[in-house]
Structure formats: C-alpha cells, structure tokens
Design a protein around this motif. Sequence first.
Motif, mmCIF file in Angstrom:
data_model
loop_
_atom_site.group_PDB
_atom_site.id
_atom_site.type_symbol
_atom_site.label_atom_id
_atom_site.label_comp_id
_atom_site.label_asym_id
_atom_site.label_seq_id
_atom_site.Cartn_x
_atom_site.Cartn_y
_atom_site.Cartn_z
ATOM 1 N N THR A 2 0.841 -1.186 0.000
ATOM 2 C CA THR A 2 0.000 0.000 0.000
ATOM 3 C C THR A 2 0.881 1.242 0.000
ATOM 4 O O THR A 2 1.790 1.359 0.830
ATOM 5 C CB THR A 2 -0.924 0.033 1.234
ATOM 6 N N VAL A 3 0.621 2.146 -0.935
ATOM 7 C CA VAL A 3 1.311 3.433 -0.995
ATOM 8 C C VAL A 3 0.271 4.515 -0.743
ATOM 9 O O VAL A 3 -0.628 4.725 -1.563
ATOM 10 C CB VAL A 3 2.003 3.652 -2.357
ATOM 11 N N ASP A 4 0.363 5.171 0.403
ATOM 12 C CA ASP A 4 -0.551 6.251 0.768
ATOM 13 C C ASP A 4 0.190 7.583 0.714
ATOM 14 O O ASP A 4 1.342 7.672 1.155
ATOM 15 C CB ASP A 4 -1.090 6.053 2.190
ATOM 16 N N PHE A 5 -0.485 8.631 0.234
ATOM 17 C CA PHE A 5 0.161 9.942 0.200
ATOM 18 C C PHE A 5 -0.890 11.032 0.021
ATOM 19 O O PHE A 5 -1.987 10.789 -0.488
ATOM 20 C CB PHE A 5 1.204 10.031 -0.924
ATOM 21 N N ALA A 6 -0.549 12.220 0.460
ATOM 22 C CA ALA A 6 -1.352 13.405 0.201
ATOM 23 C C ALA A 6 -0.660 14.201 -0.890
ATOM 24 O O ALA A 6 0.572 14.267 -0.936
ATOM 25 C CB ALA A 6 -1.484 14.241 1.469
ATOM 26 N N GLY A 7 -1.441 14.801 -1.785
ATOM 27 C CA GLY A 7 -0.802 15.531 -2.869
ATOM 28 C C GLY A 7 -1.771 16.342 -3.707
ATOM 29 O O GLY A 7 -2.988 16.302 -3.517
#
Length: 468
Positions: free
Chosen positions: A418-423
């Motif tokens: 899982t790759v989670d990020f805000a952007g």
Amino acid sequence: MASGIEALRKIQIGREATAGTKVAATAKLIGKLTMAEEVLLHRPDEERGSLADIFRTILVGERVGLTFDGLVNFEQLPYLLSMAITNKINGDTANPTQGKYYNNVTYVDMPNAIDGAAGTAHTLAAYLTATDSILICAAAKFRGIKVDIGSTPNAVASTVTVQCSNGAGGWLAATLIADNTKPGAASMAQDGTIEFTPHASWASDTIDGDAGFWVKLTWSANWTASVIINDCYTIAFASVWTYAPVLTAGNTPQSYTVEYGDDVQEYEAEYVVARDMEISGGIDAPLAAKAGLFGRNLAASTFTGALTDPTLETAVNNKSRLYIDATGGTIGSTEKATTLISWSAKITTGFTPVVHGSANLFFDALAETKKKISVDMTIAFNSGVETERTMYAAGTRRLFRLRSVGSLIAGTDYKQLTVDFAGVYTKWSTLQSRDGEDTVAVTVEGEYDSTYGKLFEIVVQNTVAVLP
C-alpha cells in the motif's frame, strides 16, 4: 560474436549493526545491480614551463554508486524501504495481554516485560530448567514472540521449546521455526524473535485468572542469574511493515554491506543507503522496483557462503487499485474502480553522504534533506476522473492510495503493498487513447496534509517477521 552467456552474478546483503562496519551477508537480494567505484580526482592546472597539459593527479575522495533494478516482491521490498525511509528490520508487533513467569508452583505476573515501555523491565532472579517457564498470552493467535533483552542476557547454552494452550489446562507441542535470540549456543542471549508453527488445536484457555491464547516457553538449561527482559511482543500471522518518514526530526536508514559479483570476482561495499526509489507498474506486468544507492569502500573479496534463495511472491499491476479521497476524510475509503492503468511512484529519500576531514577519503556520516514523493498515473477517463480534473483546476489537495494485493495469508489477511500519500495534481494531459478507451496522464506531487498527518506512508504485508 558475443555468445549471450552471462556470468553467475548475484547480490547478497547484510544488515550493519554499526553503520559503515562491514558484516557478512545474511540474505540474497533478487534482482539486478550495477556497482561502480566513484573515484574523485583533482588534476591541477599548473605552470611548469612545458606545453604538456597535466603532470599530477591527486586522489581526494571516493564513494560507490549502485543502482538496483528488480521486481516488487512482498518478502524483499522491506530491504529497500529500510534503506530509503527508516531502519525498520522487524514487522509491526503488538503488546501481549499478559506475561507470566512460572516456577511450577507460583505464577508471577511480568507487567514490565509486556508494556512496551523503554524505561521498565523484568528481572528474573533465576530460571531453572526443571521447573520454570515463561508464558505469553494474546487475545488472538500469533506465530512468534519478539524479545528485547536487557543489559543482562543469558549466556548459558540452551534451546527453547514452544507449546500452545489446549483450552483445558494442558499444552500442545508447537513446531519451532527459528530462535533468533540465539546467536550461538545460548538462547535469550540477544534481541530477536522466537518463531513457531502453532499446533492446529490451539485454543483459548484461562491461566491464573487470565484468558486468551497462551504460549509456554521452556528452556533446556538453567539460565545465567538475573537475566533482564525489557519487553516481549507478539508477532501476528500477517506481518505488517509500516514505513512513514518523520518530518519534524531526523530519520535514520538501515545501512547494509552489499556483496556483488560473479563466479570470477566478488566486490563489496559498506554503508549502503538509498538516495532515491521508484515503484512502478503497468497492465499485464509485474510491479517493478528501482533504487539509486550509495556506499563506500569498494573492495575485492569473496562471497559469504551457504545462503539460500528466498521464496518470493511478486506483486502484479493487474491486482492494483486506486483510491482517492478528500482531505479531512479517511484515506483509502473511495475506490476509483476501472480507472487505474499504470503508475510510477518516485521517492526522494533526502539521505546524502557527508564528508569531513579525517584519516579517510570517504564519507563518515549522513545528512538528511527534504523528502519528496511524486506519482505519475495513466487513468481511464470517466465521470469520476472528470471530478478529479476539477480538483486539478482548483489546485485542491487530495488523499491517494495505491494498493496491490497478493495471495491469502490467513483469515482475511492478504499479502499486499500500500502506498498512501497526500498531494496535488500538477499535470493533467488532454484526452489520449488506449485500445479504444479514453485516458489521461496525470502527475501528483506530494504535499503534507496536517489532518492526515503525513506526507506519505508505505505499508507491506507479508509473512516475514524479521529481515535476516
């Protein structure tokens, strides 16, 4: 004419207890590697009464540049993440619900050995093999115990035996897989994990008034007096590896000694850390991993022997999913189904080598600059994606999740990345076409979100309890 036959190349790595101190390899890393010595030369332009150009060359520094290319394997991806984000070498663990010392007459609770607090510990005045045992309990079944040994370890040669509660006051034999607290002949001599295969009939039981799934540990010899146990933790059947950089303090990567070469010659470098990393995937293809690494002290040597090939499962892009949510919401709540085609997540680790005046020509420390994540995606154009285009036009920050799922581990737990990020969307192409389907290519630049509390987080779920 070239024959097309390659030499017997391989990559082997070992975790360094002290950064920059070479160690023997403990695992094979499956993929391809380039390793090049980067010699820093100074060639002064001096007036010598001659039309010849350069007379002197001065060696002023050295380092090693490495590039790793391979597939995203659920079992080995934590090696790269530990080099790139933080020195995490164990999967996530949980505090037991109870821990007891039993001398065949009396149970003694060990609250300081199960609280996860660094400032508390339990001292065993003695452990006598004929009568004593340590019991660990959890609300759900588990497959291992991580032990943090204090300042007094056991130094007596001994072997551990593991048993599980049978639900009726008795015990069932478990199968010991590995005792990593045993560097030599003595168990409980160092921090490590005790891993086992539980008995199929393991059942919840009540012991000394406490209910749950119990494991009984006994040893084959009396211990050193006054062994100190700082903490014990349980290891779930599905190991979760969470990597999220701290943004308000320094991060320390795990450094490795890397052995690389073939059947003709092996070379090795120490203090190997990641400068950048990329995870990418496309339709009908496995996910790929690439890492730019740096190290020092390239030297000819010989491979560490007797390392076996790991058992690996590769993540594939066709089983990857995309989720997009509003900031302030819960990341991973809203799947954008039938949308994701390809993606590439690029991470700048921020780690860089630092050189000081000393007796050596190589770097002796690391500095850390800003972290960054940037994600390129090709997605199918639909009404949900049109909504995202309006977010691009408004410069609105979003929460993103990319998840690739593998095989079933146990219950409802699967191997997964899982790759989670805000952007924020920073690029949005005009309509393109793929096999008759409208698509767009977009770029998302990571941007810290105070409600989410992170820039990015990468989570791997597998069956590996500790990196060897």
